[in-house]
Design a protein around this motif. Structure first.
Motif: not given
Length: 274
Positions: A125, A137, A140-141, A143-146, A148, A153, A159
């Motif tokens: 990332g 970016i 966003a990375n 928070l992509a898997d809420r 986790r 993360a 990320n």
């Protein structure tokens, strides 16, 4: 595991010692590249990418290394005793007439074509200390898997690149949540502040050996700094929280495949505990 600021500092030392000079000594002590000879090639630059190091040579070659848990690169002058470890732990030697860089216990060491660098670092990332840093970016990375946990993360280099166990624990403390809190449950605006803080802390520490995340540092001088602990929670199990006085706790986080010591204040930080 070294943090991104440690890798950045290592890259700067290697770049200063090697860049612009041709090698008079080259020895890669890993079976796959044991016969490779870089002698006579000029080192173009040494660039950090997250926790990866890319040493580029004329002719389109790159030496890719990663420190992982206990690898290191040391730089020595002529006649200086090598003190990075026993000889059998040496994985790489790159030398010119003035300096010799020695890589110890490097778990990742490979010679690749410079054009193929994306194959080893393209999955990363935004780099917290790189020219590609993009807070939007990274957020966003993150928070992509809420579902986790925040700590996992933050450690996922896909990320954002550069955070290790120290910053994981410190960032969670500064955000007032535990590293086990699912990222989808972060209070409003906390994720954005966390990403900005991560960038600020690594930038502030990239030129220091004595990393600190507090306004204090042992023997520190200057505005806003006074003697005291360098870190809020990391490495301070059983010691009083700097904010509330509650003893700091420690637990491992992750799937158990490797040790992930995690520190937090059970009073100041809300969310699940380890």
């Amino acid at each position: 595991m070294p943090e991104g600021d440690t890798v950045w500092h290592t890259a700067q030392r290697l770049h200063t010692a090697l860049a612009g000079q041709y090698l008079t000594r080259s020895d890669l002590r890993v079976p796959r590249f044991a016969t490779a000879d870089l002698t006579g090639r000029t080192v173009l630059d040494v660039t950090p990418r997250g926790k990866h190091l890319l040493t580029r040579f004329e002719g389109g070659l790159t030496l890719h290394s990663h420190l992982r848990m206990d690898g290191s690169w040391q730089v020595y002058g002529p006649g200086e005793r090598w003190r990075g470890g026993p000889a059998h732990q040496i994985r790489a030697i790159l030398g010119n007439e003035a300096r010799t860089a020695v890589g110890y216990r490097l778990p990742v060491l490979e010679l690749i074509h410079t054009a193929d660098e994306a194959k080893v670092v393209g999955h990363l990332g935004p780099d917290l200390l790189g020219p590609d840093w993009d807070a939007d970016i990274a957020l966003a990375n993150l928070l992509a898997d809420r579902a986790r946990p925040l700590g996992e993360a933050l450690l996922d280099q896909r990320n954002l690149a550069g955070i290790g166990n120290v910053y994981k624990s410190e960032l969670a403390f500064l955000a007032r949540v535990t590293p086990w809190l699912p990222v989808g449950e972060l209070p409003a605006d906390t994720g954005e502040r966390l990403v900005v803080t991560a960038h600020r802390l690594l930038e502030a520490n990239k030129d220091r050996f004595d990393r600190h995340t507090t306004a204090t540092a042992p023997g520190a001088t200057g505005a806003g700094r006074r003697p005291g602990p360098r870190l809020h929670v990391y490495g301070r199990e059983g010691q009083p929280c700097l904010r509330c006085g509650t003893p700091i706790r420690k637990a491992d986080q992750g799937d158990g495949s490797r040790e992930r010591p995690t520190y937090w204040c059970p009073r100041c930080q809300s969310g699940p505990a380890g």
